[in-house]
Motif scaffolding. Structure first.
Motif, PDB file in Angstrom:
ATOM      1  N   VAL A  82       6.411   3.572   3.741  1.00  0.00           N
ATOM      2  CA  VAL A  82       6.681   2.324   4.455  1.00  0.00           C
ATOM      3  C   VAL A  82       5.629   1.250   4.196  1.00  0.00           C
ATOM      4  N   PHE A  83       4.344   1.613   4.163  1.00  0.00           N
ATOM      5  CA  PHE A  83       3.267   0.629   4.027  1.00  0.00           C
ATOM      6  C   PHE A  83       2.378   0.932   2.836  1.00  0.00           C
ATOM      7  N   ASN A  84       1.960  -0.109   2.128  1.00  0.00           N
ATOM      8  CA  ASN A  84       0.867   0.107   1.192  1.00  0.00           C
ATOM      9  C   ASN A  84      -0.429  -0.079   1.976  1.00  0.00           C
ATOM     10  N   ASP A  85      -1.555   0.191   1.373  1.00  0.00           N
ATOM     11  CA  ASP A  85      -2.819   0.140   2.100  1.00  0.00           C
ATOM     12  C   ASP A  85      -3.187  -1.271   2.556  1.00  0.00           C
ATOM     13  N   ASN A  86      -2.746  -2.296   1.824  1.00  0.00           N
ATOM     14  CA  ASN A  86      -3.013  -3.672   2.265  1.00  0.00           C
ATOM     15  C   ASN A  86      -2.386  -3.931   3.624  1.00  0.00           C
ATOM     16  N   ALA A  87      -1.126  -3.572   3.777  1.00  0.00           N
ATOM     17  CA  ALA A  87      -0.437  -3.776   5.051  1.00  0.00           C
ATOM     18  C   ALA A  87      -0.970  -2.821   6.112  1.00  0.00           C
ATOM     19  N   ALA A  88      -1.193  -1.571   5.752  1.00  0.00           N
ATOM     20  CA  ALA A  88      -1.669  -0.578   6.723  1.00  0.00           C
ATOM     21  C   ALA A  88      -3.029  -0.974   7.297  1.00  0.00           C
ATOM     22  N   SER A  89      -3.852  -1.631   6.486  1.00  0.00           N
ATOM     23  CA  SER A  89      -5.185  -2.008   6.964  1.00  0.00           C
ATOM     24  C   SER A  89      -5.135  -3.113   8.020  1.00  0.00           C
ATOM     25  N   LEU A  90      -3.975  -3.718   8.220  1.00  0.00           N
ATOM     26  CA  LEU A  90      -3.814  -4.754   9.244  1.00  0.00           C
ATOM     27  C   LEU A  90      -3.534  -4.164  10.624  1.00  0.00           C
ATOM     28  N   PHE A  91      -3.284  -2.858  10.678  1.00  0.00           N
ATOM     29  CA  PHE A  91      -2.815  -2.224  11.913  1.00  0.00           C
ATOM     30  C   PHE A  91      -3.692  -1.071  12.365  1.00  0.00           C
ATOM     31  N   ASN A  92      -3.633  -0.827  13.662  1.00  0.00           N
ATOM     32  CA  ASN A  92      -3.986   0.464  14.223  1.00  0.00           C
ATOM     33  C   ASN A  92      -2.874   0.794  15.210  1.00  0.00           C
ATOM     34  N   TRP A  93      -2.860   1.996  15.740  1.00  0.00           N
ATOM     35  CA  TRP A  93      -1.710   2.408  16.526  1.00  0.00           C
ATOM     36  C   TRP A  93      -1.566   1.606  17.816  1.00  0.00           C
ATOM     37  N   LYS A  94      -2.668   1.431  18.553  1.00  0.00           N
ATOM     38  CA  LYS A  94      -2.580   0.792  19.857  1.00  0.00           C
ATOM     39  C   LYS A  94      -3.004  -0.681  19.862  1.00  0.00           C
ATOM     40  N   GLY A  95      -3.509  -1.189  18.750  1.00  0.00           N
ATOM     41  CA  GLY A  95      -3.922  -2.586  18.702  1.00  0.00           C
ATOM     42  C   GLY A  95      -5.218  -2.849  19.447  1.00  0.00           C
ATOM     43  N   GLN A  96      -5.978  -1.825  19.685  1.00  0.00           N
ATOM     44  CA  GLN A  96      -7.247  -1.972  20.389  1.00  0.00           C
ATOM     45  C   GLN A  96      -8.390  -2.078  19.397  1.00  0.00           C
ATOM     46  N   ARG A  97      -9.522  -2.503  19.904  1.00  0.00           N
ATOM     47  CA  ARG A  97     -10.750  -2.577  19.106  1.00  0.00           C
ATOM     48  C   ARG A  97     -10.604  -3.444  17.867  1.00  0.00           C
ATOM     49  N   GLY A  98     -11.048  -4.640  17.940  1.00  0.00           N
ATOM     50  CA  GLY A  98     -11.086  -5.492  16.766  1.00  0.00           C
ATOM     51  C   GLY A  98      -9.865  -6.367  16.611  1.00  0.00           C
ATOM     52  N   VAL A  99      -9.628  -6.755  15.384  1.00  0.00           N
ATOM     53  CA  VAL A  99      -8.595  -7.742  15.101  1.00  0.00           C
ATOM     54  C   VAL A  99      -7.304  -7.137  14.562  1.00  0.00           C
ATOM     55  N   LYS A 100      -7.245  -5.829  14.489  1.00  0.00           N
ATOM     56  CA  LYS A 100      -6.032  -5.197  13.966  1.00  0.00           C
ATOM     57  C   LYS A 100      -4.884  -5.337  14.954  1.00  0.00           C
ATOM     58  N   GLN A 101      -3.689  -5.360  14.406  1.00  0.00           N
ATOM     59  CA  GLN A 101      -2.501  -5.513  15.234  1.00  0.00           C
ATOM     60  C   GLN A 101      -1.948  -4.144  15.633  1.00  0.00           C
ATOM     61  N   LYS A 102      -1.164  -4.154  16.675  1.00  0.00           N
ATOM     62  CA  LYS A 102      -0.582  -2.945  17.239  1.00  0.00           C
ATOM     63  C   LYS A 102       0.677  -2.550  16.453  1.00  0.00           C
ATOM     64  N   LEU A 103       0.711  -1.307  15.978  1.00  0.00           N
ATOM     65  CA  LEU A 103       1.906  -0.800  15.305  1.00  0.00           C
ATOM     66  C   LEU A 103       2.847  -0.129  16.303  1.00  0.00           C
ATOM     67  N   GLN A 104       2.284   0.450  17.340  1.00  0.00           N
ATOM     68  CA  GLN A 104       3.087   1.116  18.363  1.00  0.00           C
ATOM     69  C   GLN A 104       4.065   0.116  18.987  1.00  0.00           C
ATOM     70  N   GLY A 105       5.311   0.536  19.126  1.00  0.00           N
ATOM     71  CA  GLY A 105       6.315  -0.315  19.760  1.00  0.00           C
ATOM     72  C   GLY A 105       7.085  -1.207  18.803  1.00  0.00           C
ATOM     73  N   ARG A 106       6.627  -1.346  17.586  1.00  0.00           N
ATOM     74  CA  ARG A 106       7.375  -2.140  16.601  1.00  0.00           C
ATOM     75  C   ARG A 106       8.618  -1.377  16.176  1.00  0.00           C
ATOM     76  N   ARG A 107       9.606  -2.109  15.750  1.00  0.00           N
ATOM     77  CA  ARG A 107      10.868  -1.477  15.334  1.00  0.00           C
ATOM     78  C   ARG A 107      10.656  -0.471  14.208  1.00  0.00           C
ATOM     79  N   ILE A 108       9.782  -0.801  13.270  1.00  0.00           N
ATOM     80  CA  ILE A 108       9.563   0.099  12.136  1.00  0.00           C
ATOM     81  C   ILE A 108       8.927   1.403  12.610  1.00  0.00           C
ATOM     82  N   SER A 109       8.041   1.343  13.598  1.00  0.00           N
ATOM     83  CA  SER A 109       7.434   2.586  14.082  1.00  0.00           C
ATOM     84  C   SER A 109       8.448   3.397  14.887  1.00  0.00           C
ATOM     85  N   LYS A 110       9.285   2.728  15.664  1.00  0.00           N
ATOM     86  CA  LYS A 110      10.335   3.442  16.397  1.00  0.00           C
ATOM     87  C   LYS A 110      11.294   4.124  15.426  1.00  0.00           C
TER      88      LYS A 110
END
Length: 182
Positions: A82-110
């Motif tokens: 689903v993700f290459n490392d460029n896109a994956a590096s923009l996320f963490n699961w819960k969106g906590q700590r830092g500037v990464k975005q939350k992957l949990q709850g997105r349609r793609i993760s569901k």
């Protein structure tokens, strides 16, 4: 069920044309993957939301394509699809700590969780998150490693050979040779 390659090939050759076209359909469905930008992710999420057929076909394609006998291996495999490392590096699961975005709850993760349930019926969002988190966290390190590897190979390619036409030697090897002469 344990199959030899011969029995697998025999089985493939006897499949009806409709099943063979499913393989082609899987390949074409996954041609937009791995996602590498937020824009690509937004486009896929929009398509998942508005096109139920695409959504169900994508679940089936991911289910067929993802590999691994354990939950961790299968989650990693699916995330790599689903993700290459460029896109994956923009996320963490819960969106906590830092500037990464939350992957949990997105349609793609569901959708990926739903796909995992086909193989592991007791899969939950919590279990998936615990397995996906480390893979997402390592994306930046994988990118760094890849960039270092590319830079090293580029440096080797850029090492110049002796310039025979001008009689000057510009390579690293020539400077090393002069040191041994002293």
């Amino acid at each position: 069920m344990d199959r030899t390659i011969d029995s697998f090939m025999e089985l493939e050759s006897t499949k009806p044309l409709s099943e063979k076209s499913n393989t082609t359909n899987t390949i074409s469905l996954l041609s937009d993957f791995p996602l590498s930008t937020m824009d690509e992710l937004k486009a896929i999420e929009k398509k998942i939301k508005h096109d139920a057929t695409f959504r169900s076909q994508l679940i089936e394609a991911l289910h067929i394509t993802a590999e691994g006998d354990s939950i961790q291996k299968r989650v990693n495999s699916m995330l790599r699809i689903v993700f290459n490392d460029n896109a994956a590096s923009l996320f963490n699961w819960k969106g906590q700590r830092g500037v990464k975005q939350k992957l949990q709850g997105r349609r793609i993760s569901k959708l990926t969780i739903e796909t995992m349930i086909k193989t592991f019926p007791k899969m939950t969002e919590s279990i998936f998150g615990r397995k996906a988190g480390p893979w997402l966290a390592q994306a930046s390190f994988r990118l760094e490693k890849k960039n270092k590897r590319n830079n090293t190979s580029n440096e080797k390619e850029n090492e110049k050979e002796p310039d025979i036409s001008s009689g000057e030697e510009t390579s690293v090897a020539s400077s090393d040779a002069s040191k041994t002469d002293n």
